[in-house]
Design a protein around this motif. Structure first.
Motif, mmCIF file in Angstrom:
data_model
loop_
_atom_site.group_PDB
_atom_site.id
_atom_site.type_symbol
_atom_site.label_atom_id
_atom_site.label_comp_id
_atom_site.label_asym_id
_atom_site.label_seq_id
_atom_site.Cartn_x
_atom_site.Cartn_y
_atom_site.Cartn_z
ATOM 1 N N THR A 15 -1.415 -31.289 -31.699
ATOM 2 C CA THR A 15 -1.938 -32.369 -32.524
ATOM 3 C C THR A 15 -3.068 -33.059 -31.780
ATOM 4 O OG1 THR A 15 0.252 -32.704 -33.472
ATOM 5 C CG2 THR A 15 -1.351 -34.485 -33.768
ATOM 6 N N TYR A 17 -6.174 -36.178 -32.141
ATOM 7 C CA TYR A 17 -6.652 -37.346 -32.870
ATOM 8 C C TYR A 17 -8.110 -37.551 -32.489
ATOM 9 C CZ TYR A 17 -1.779 -38.261 -33.914
ATOM 10 O OH TYR A 17 -0.493 -38.149 -34.367
ATOM 11 N N LYS A 43 -6.356 -37.123 -37.748
ATOM 12 C CA LYS A 43 -5.286 -36.335 -37.148
ATOM 13 C C LYS A 43 -5.476 -34.885 -37.571
ATOM 14 C CE LYS A 43 -0.285 -35.781 -37.094
ATOM 15 N NZ LYS A 43 0.989 -36.248 -37.665
ATOM 16 N N GLU A 45 -4.151 -30.753 -36.748
ATOM 17 C CA GLU A 45 -3.252 -29.797 -36.106
ATOM 18 C C GLU A 45 -4.062 -28.566 -35.735
ATOM 19 O OE1 GLU A 45 -0.078 -30.167 -35.248
ATOM 20 O OE2 GLU A 45 0.004 -32.175 -36.115
#
Length: 74
Positions: A15, A17, A43, A45
């Motif tokens: 993950t 940010y 955000k 992935e």
């Protein structure tokens, strides 16, 4: 990091940010500098190790990723 040019980085799975306010000291990643601004980081992935181009001009239609829109700026 140069404004209006993508930040190209090799990301590992996990993950991430990415900064949306432009104030982070760890660009292109978020460091929490947006607190109180009403903005929130993107955000994302990351599934496999890959190079990503993160937008710094703010006009990409694929935020936080670069789509080449910065080329239209003067």
């Amino acid at each position: 990091m140069e404004k209006n040019r993508p930040c190209i980085i090799l990301e590992q799975p996990g993950t991430r940010y990415y900064c949306a306010c432009g104030k982070s000291g760890t660009q292109p990643h978020c460091d929490g500098s947006h607190k109180g601004s009403g903005l929130h980081p993107w955000k994302v992935e990351i599934e496999t190790e890959k190079k990503v181009a993160i937008c710094t001009c703010g006009i990409s239609k694929k935020l936080p990723f670069c789509d080449g829109a910065h080329k239209t700026l003067g």
